[in-house]
Design an enzyme around this catalytic site. Structure first.
Site, mmCIF file in Angstrom:
data_model
loop_
_atom_site.group_PDB
_atom_site.id
_atom_site.type_symbol
_atom_site.label_atom_id
_atom_site.label_comp_id
_atom_site.label_asym_id
_atom_site.label_seq_id
_atom_site.Cartn_x
_atom_site.Cartn_y
_atom_site.Cartn_z
ATOM 1 N N LYS A 199 -138.962 3.778 -24.250
ATOM 2 C CA LYS A 199 -137.897 3.782 -23.247
ATOM 3 C C LYS A 199 -136.790 4.755 -23.657
ATOM 4 O O LYS A 199 -136.266 5.506 -22.849
ATOM 5 C CB LYS A 199 -137.307 2.367 -23.090
ATOM 6 C CG LYS A 199 -138.256 1.393 -22.413
ATOM 7 C CD LYS A 199 -137.801 -0.058 -22.505
ATOM 8 C CE LYS A 199 -138.852 -0.990 -21.879
ATOM 9 N NZ LYS A 199 -138.576 -2.410 -22.020
ATOM 10 N N ASP A 246 -132.885 -4.133 -15.582
ATOM 11 C CA ASP A 246 -134.173 -4.836 -15.562
ATOM 12 C C ASP A 246 -134.380 -5.573 -14.239
ATOM 13 O O ASP A 246 -135.504 -5.959 -13.909
ATOM 14 C CB ASP A 246 -134.182 -5.921 -16.668
ATOM 15 C CG ASP A 246 -134.994 -5.525 -17.875
ATOM 16 O OD1 ASP A 246 -135.971 -4.775 -17.716
ATOM 17 O OD2 ASP A 246 -134.654 -5.994 -18.976
ATOM 18 N N GLN A 300 -134.575 -6.521 -24.794
ATOM 19 C CA GLN A 300 -136.043 -6.599 -24.815
ATOM 20 C C GLN A 300 -136.507 -8.045 -24.972
ATOM 21 O O GLN A 300 -136.042 -8.773 -25.846
ATOM 22 C CB GLN A 300 -136.583 -5.726 -25.968
ATOM 23 C CG GLN A 300 -138.094 -5.614 -26.013
ATOM 24 C CD GLN A 300 -138.700 -4.841 -24.844
ATOM 25 O OE1 GLN A 300 -138.025 -4.083 -24.142
ATOM 26 N NE2 GLN A 300 -139.991 -5.030 -24.612
HETATM 27 N N1 GUN Z 1 -140.703 -7.072 -22.329
HETATM 28 C C1 GUN Z 1 -141.831 -6.632 -21.711
HETATM 29 N N2 GUN Z 1 -141.532 -5.988 -20.564
HETATM 30 C C2 GUN Z 1 -140.184 -6.007 -20.449
HETATM 31 C C3 GUN Z 1 -139.270 -5.497 -19.480
HETATM 32 O O1 GUN Z 1 -139.634 -4.897 -18.467
HETATM 33 N N3 GUN Z 1 -137.949 -5.714 -19.744
HETATM 34 C C4 GUN Z 1 -137.524 -6.392 -20.832
HETATM 35 N N4 GUN Z 1 -136.224 -6.563 -20.994
HETATM 36 N N5 GUN Z 1 -138.347 -6.884 -21.752
HETATM 37 C C5 GUN Z 1 -139.666 -6.688 -21.556
#
Ligand code: GUN
Length: 284
Positions: free
Chosen positions: A53, A120, A97
């Site tokens: 990311k 998100d 995350q």
């Molecule tokens: N863990 C796995 N996918 C995601 C996501 O799209 N956002 C977040 N914050 N954690 C994740």
């Protein structure tokens, strides 16, 4: 013949080129869209996701900041940090995350993030806005799937979509987004009886269960569209939830893993971050 393979990777590259341009235009106005990612603990898969990311954000000219905290970080410490990030004018998007360690309540953390910075799209306010058909931050994987389907010119209105998996991250929100597009949506999950009956009647099947080869060509109807959201490692190799070879023989369209949905998820996160910066700075 075989299905058309929808490469999210290729589409993601095109969209990111456009976003690079948009970020450059914002920079000229003195706005640098900033994304802060918070990672608790040292789970290798999560670390690899957040690095991806971060790299993608920097590549299109966003300001990216990764805050890594130890596994024993307390809930109060994390909530304090989120409070600070909510106030920080240079931070437009906040992503914590998931999953978090067991001693931290995921929902409490999600709800502490300022909805305007919730890139998100997990905050109940943003979920509520999505459910009522308003423009807001949509969760990145469902949003990426929607954009992929639209760009592949797959009709949604009136079509029967069967979703397997009911997580808050993927299954539930993707159903809502497709319902907003006037699809007829069936949600299936681990307690569904006679799953094959449902999948065999679907125009579009979306699989997000985390089990390799869960859906095969035998489970779908001729000409179905199959979207594979699975991320599994088998003998060190990344694989989805769909038995690609047998499905490809029967479907009209199928997404691969890797190079399918995954790159679109990150792309929509970047898009949400740019939108967050624009909305905070009142740029249209
Ligand atoms: N863990 C796995 N996918 C995601 C996501 O799209 N956002 C977040 N914050 N954690 C994740």
């Amino acid at each position: 013949m075989g299905a058309e393979v929808i490469y999210g990777k290729q589409l993601a590259t095109e969209i990111r080129e456009d976003m690079k341009q948009e970020a450059a235009e914002l920079r000229e106005k003195g706005i640098i869209p900033g994304l802060t990612v918070v990672l608790i603990g040292d789970d290798p898969a999560s670390l690899s996701y957040v690095r991806g990311k971060q790299k993608a954000s920097e590549k299109i000219g966003l300001a990216s900041n990764l805050i890594e905290l130890p596994e024993n970080t307390s809930e109060v410490e994390l909530l304090d940090l989120i409070g600070q990030l909510n106030q920080d004018g240079e931070v437009h998007g906040i992503l914590v995350q998931l999953p978090l360690p067991d001693h931290i309540d995921d929902q409490k953390v999600i709800e502490a993030i300022e909805p305007q910075k919730d890139v998100d799209g997990f905050h109940p306010i943003n979920i509520g806005r999505m459910m009522t058909g308003q423009d807001t931050f949509y969760p990145c994987t469902p949003y990426g799937i929607l954009v992929m389907l639209k760009r592949a010119r797959i009709a949604l209105e009136g079509r029967h979509v069967v979703i397997i998996g009911r997580s808050n991250l993927v299954g539930k929100p993707v159903g809502q987004l497709l319902l907003n597009e006037h699809a007829t949506v069936t949600h299936c999950h681990s307690r569904t009886e006679n799953l094959q009956h449902h999948t065999r009647h679907a125009d579009i099947v979306i699989v997000a269960v985390g089990k390799p080869a869960f859906i095969t060509g035998d489970d779908i109807k001729e000409g179905a569209v199959v979207i594979d959201v699975g991320v599994n490692r088998v003998d060190g190799k990344l694989t989805g939830d769909v038995d690609f070879d047998s499905v490809k023989e029967k479907a009209s369209h199928v997404t691969p893993v890797p190079k399918g949905v995954g790159p679109m998820t990150i792309t929509m996160l970047l898009s949400n971050t740019i939108q967050a910066a624009k909305s905070i700075h009142n740029v249209t």
